[in-house]
Design a protein around this motif. Structure first.
Motif, PDB file in Angstrom:
ATOM      1  N   THR A  11      -8.256  22.989   9.853  1.00 45.21           N
ATOM      2  CA  THR A  11      -8.204  22.905  11.311  1.00 45.21           C
ATOM      3  C   THR A  11      -6.897  22.222  11.710  1.00 45.21           C
ATOM      4  OG1 THR A  11      -9.295  20.748  11.361  1.00 45.21           O
ATOM      5  CG2 THR A  11     -10.729  22.704  11.449  1.00 45.21           C
ATOM      6  N   HIS A  12      -6.654  22.140  13.003  1.00 45.27           N
ATOM      7  CA  HIS A  12      -5.433  21.485  13.481  1.00 45.27           C
ATOM      8  C   HIS A  12      -5.432  19.996  13.159  1.00 45.27           C
ATOM      9  CE1 HIS A  12      -3.923  25.031  15.418  1.00 45.27           C
ATOM     10  NE2 HIS A  12      -5.084  25.201  16.058  1.00 45.27           N
ATOM     11  N   GLU A  13      -6.653  19.420  12.986  1.00 51.39           N
ATOM     12  CA  GLU A  13      -6.751  18.003  12.633  1.00 51.39           C
ATOM     13  C   GLU A  13      -6.596  17.765  11.135  1.00 51.39           C
ATOM     14  OE1 GLU A  13      -9.382  19.484  14.477  1.00 51.39           O
ATOM     15  OE2 GLU A  13      -8.350  18.966  16.335  1.00 51.39           O
ATOM     16  N   GLY A  14      -6.527  18.841  10.343  1.00 49.06           N
ATOM     17  CA  GLY A  14      -6.361  18.717   8.904  1.00 49.06           C
ATOM     18  C   GLY A  14      -7.655  18.731   8.114  1.00 49.06           C
ATOM     19  N   LYS A  15      -8.795  18.987   8.790  1.00 49.27           N
ATOM     20  CA  LYS A  15     -10.068  19.038   8.074  1.00 49.27           C
ATOM     21  C   LYS A  15     -10.218  20.393   7.383  1.00 49.27           C
ATOM     22  CE  LYS A  15     -12.494  15.796  11.022  1.00 49.27           C
ATOM     23  NZ  LYS A  15     -13.694  15.525  11.797  1.00 49.27           N
ATOM     24  N   VAL A  16     -10.896  20.378   6.237  1.00 42.39           N
ATOM     25  CA  VAL A  16     -11.071  21.579   5.437  1.00 42.39           C
ATOM     26  C   VAL A  16     -12.138  22.480   6.066  1.00 42.39           C
ATOM     27  CG1 VAL A  16     -11.754  22.446   3.170  1.00 42.39           C
ATOM     28  CG2 VAL A  16     -10.426  20.349   3.343  1.00 42.39           C
ATOM     29  N   VAL A  17     -11.849  23.774   6.160  1.00 37.54           N
ATOM     30  CA  VAL A  17     -12.810  24.769   6.621  1.00 37.54           C
ATOM     31  C   VAL A  17     -13.274  25.540   5.386  1.00 37.54           C
ATOM     32  CG1 VAL A  17     -13.131  26.831   8.029  1.00 37.54           C
ATOM     33  CG2 VAL A  17     -11.662  24.982   8.852  1.00 37.54           C
ATOM     34  N   GLU A  18     -14.584  25.526   5.128  1.00 36.38           N
ATOM     35  CA  GLU A  18     -15.117  26.204   3.951  1.00 36.38           C
ATOM     36  C   GLU A  18     -15.053  27.713   4.151  1.00 36.38           C
ATOM     37  OE1 GLU A  18     -19.246  26.567   1.411  1.00 36.38           O
ATOM     38  OE2 GLU A  18     -18.919  24.830   2.694  1.00 36.38           O
ATOM     39  N   ILE A  19     -14.521  28.411   3.159  1.00 36.22           N
ATOM     40  CA  ILE A  19     -14.466  29.871   3.190  1.00 36.22           C
ATOM     41  C   ILE A  19     -15.513  30.376   2.196  1.00 36.22           C
ATOM     42  CG2 ILE A  19     -13.045  31.905   2.775  1.00 36.22           C
ATOM     43  CD1 ILE A  19     -10.609  30.189   3.464  1.00 36.22           C
ATOM     44  N   PRO A  20     -16.608  30.969   2.678  1.00 33.01           N
ATOM     45  CA  PRO A  20     -17.674  31.405   1.769  1.00 33.01           C
ATOM     46  C   PRO A  20     -17.276  32.644   0.974  1.00 33.01           C
ATOM     47  CG  PRO A  20     -18.176  32.075   4.005  1.00 33.01           C
ATOM     48  CD  PRO A  20     -16.920  31.247   4.074  1.00 33.01           C
ATOM     49  N   GLY A  21     -18.033  32.916  -0.089  1.00 30.95           N
ATOM     50  CA  GLY A  21     -17.812  34.123  -0.877  1.00 30.95           C
ATOM     51  C   GLY A  21     -18.088  35.363  -0.048  1.00 30.95           C
ATOM     52  N   HIS A  22     -17.448  36.460  -0.386  1.00 34.76           N
ATOM     53  CA  HIS A  22     -17.540  37.651   0.434  1.00 34.76           C
ATOM     54  C   HIS A  22     -18.533  38.681  -0.090  1.00 34.76           C
ATOM     55  CE1 HIS A  22     -14.226  36.375   2.913  1.00 34.76           C
ATOM     56  NE2 HIS A  22     -13.534  36.100   1.821  1.00 34.76           N
ATOM     57  N   ASN A  23     -18.663  38.825  -1.408  1.00 35.46           N
ATOM     58  CA  ASN A  23     -19.508  39.874  -1.957  1.00 35.46           C
ATOM     59  C   ASN A  23     -20.269  39.338  -3.166  1.00 35.46           C
ATOM     60  OD1 ASN A  23     -20.647  42.235  -2.928  1.00 35.46           O
ATOM     61  ND2 ASN A  23     -18.865  43.462  -2.362  1.00 35.46           N
ATOM     62  N   THR A  24     -21.513  38.973  -2.939  1.00 39.62           N
ATOM     63  CA  THR A  24     -22.332  38.380  -4.003  1.00 39.62           C
ATOM     64  C   THR A  24     -22.681  39.409  -5.077  1.00 39.62           C
ATOM     65  OG1 THR A  24     -23.221  36.864  -2.368  1.00 39.62           O
ATOM     66  CG2 THR A  24     -24.398  37.012  -4.431  1.00 39.62           C
ATOM     67  N   ILE A  25     -22.801  40.684  -4.690  1.00 41.48           N
ATOM     68  CA  ILE A  25     -23.121  41.731  -5.668  1.00 41.48           C
ATOM     69  C   ILE A  25     -22.007  41.838  -6.709  1.00 41.48           C
ATOM     70  CG2 ILE A  25     -23.580  44.185  -5.974  1.00 41.48           C
ATOM     71  CD1 ILE A  25     -25.806  42.718  -4.518  1.00 41.48           C
ATOM     72  N   LEU A  26     -20.769  41.868  -6.258  1.00 40.67           N
ATOM     73  CA  LEU A  26     -19.654  41.949  -7.200  1.00 40.67           C
ATOM     74  C   LEU A  26     -19.519  40.672  -8.018  1.00 40.67           C
ATOM     75  CD1 LEU A  26     -16.914  43.835  -5.182  1.00 40.67           C
ATOM     76  CD2 LEU A  26     -18.353  44.688  -7.021  1.00 40.67           C
ATOM     77  N   GLN A  27     -19.840  39.536  -7.430  1.00 40.95           N
ATOM     78  CA  GLN A  27     -19.809  38.286  -8.189  1.00 40.95           C
ATOM     79  C   GLN A  27     -20.864  38.320  -9.291  1.00 40.95           C
ATOM     80  OE1 GLN A  27     -20.623  34.706  -6.001  1.00 40.95           O
ATOM     81  NE2 GLN A  27     -20.040  33.393  -7.701  1.00 40.95           N
ATOM     82  N   GLY A  28     -22.050  38.832  -8.973  1.00 41.28           N
ATOM     83  CA  GLY A  28     -23.097  38.955  -9.982  1.00 41.28           C
ATOM     84  C   GLY A  28     -22.717  39.909 -11.097  1.00 41.28           C
ATOM     85  N   LEU A  29     -22.116  41.036 -10.729  1.00 43.70           N
ATOM     86  CA  LEU A  29     -21.669  41.998 -11.736  1.00 43.70           C
ATOM     87  C   LEU A  29     -20.606  41.380 -12.638  1.00 43.70           C
ATOM     88  CD1 LEU A  29     -21.688  44.911 -12.831  1.00 43.70           C
ATOM     89  CD2 LEU A  29     -19.932  45.433 -11.132  1.00 43.70           C
ATOM     90  N   GLY A  30     -19.672  40.651 -12.040  1.00 40.74           N
ATOM     91  CA  GLY A  30     -18.635  39.995 -12.838  1.00 40.74           C
ATOM     92  C   GLY A  30     -19.208  38.946 -13.763  1.00 40.74           C
ATOM     93  N   ALA A  31     -20.196  38.186 -13.290  1.00 39.08           N
ATOM     94  CA  ALA A  31     -20.819  37.160 -14.133  1.00 39.08           C
ATOM     95  C   ALA A  31     -21.545  37.802 -15.314  1.00 39.08           C
ATOM     96  CB  ALA A  31     -21.775  36.309 -13.309  1.00 39.08           C
ATOM     97  N   ILE A  32     -22.239  38.911 -15.068  1.00 36.10           N
ATOM     98  CA  ILE A  32     -22.943  39.609 -16.157  1.00 36.10           C
ATOM     99  C   ILE A  32     -21.951  40.153 -17.180  1.00 36.10           C
ATOM    100  CG2 ILE A  32     -24.322  41.661 -16.676  1.00 36.10           C
ATOM    101  CD1 ILE A  32     -25.819  41.111 -14.030  1.00 36.10           C
ATOM    102  N   LEU A  33     -20.859  40.735 -16.691  1.00 33.47           N
ATOM    103  CA  LEU A  33     -19.853  41.264 -17.614  1.00 33.47           C
ATOM    104  C   LEU A  33     -19.204  40.151 -18.437  1.00 33.47           C
ATOM    105  CD1 LEU A  33     -18.130  43.959 -15.385  1.00 33.47           C
ATOM    106  CD2 LEU A  33     -19.614  44.340 -17.354  1.00 33.47           C
TER     107      LEU A  33
END
Length: 100
Positions: A11-33
């Motif tokens: 933010t303009h004050e310097g606080k961190v903005v959390e950016i969540p994951g975008h695609n849990t299906i692809l994350q799961g596939l990558g973890a399995i692989l």
């Protein structure tokens, strides 16, 4: 210093903005692989499946399974206690942390 942080990361004050994951299906596939790849690497590191090495490869496979599962469950318990949610992204990251 040249590239700088991602736009919207702070933010303009310097606080961190959390950016969540975008695609849990692809994350799961990558973890399995990756988990499957850890089986290939760890069990293949015995370099032979003859003259008693098959038993060693079996023990390595069991240890690989237990370490990944323990890492995932430990992360899930910590996230449940800290954030009061069950998070699939955290669980998948915990699997990978346990495997490493």
């Amino acid at each position: 210093f040249i590239v700088g942080p991602r736009i919207g990361r702070f933010t303009h004050e310097g606080k961190v903005v959390e950016i969540p994951g975008h695609n849990t299906i692809l994350q799961g596939l990558g973890a399995i692989l990756l988990w499957f790849g850890f089986y290939a690497f760890n069990c293949g590191s015995t370099l032979a499946l003859t003259s008693g090495a098959a038993g060693l490869a079996a023990k390595v496979a069991v240890n690989t399974t237990i370490s990944g599962a323990a890492g995932g469950l430990a992360t899930l318990v910590v996230l449940r206690g800290k954030l009061h949610v069950f998070d699939l992204n955290g669980l998948l990251n915990g699997f990978l942390v346990g495997l490493v």
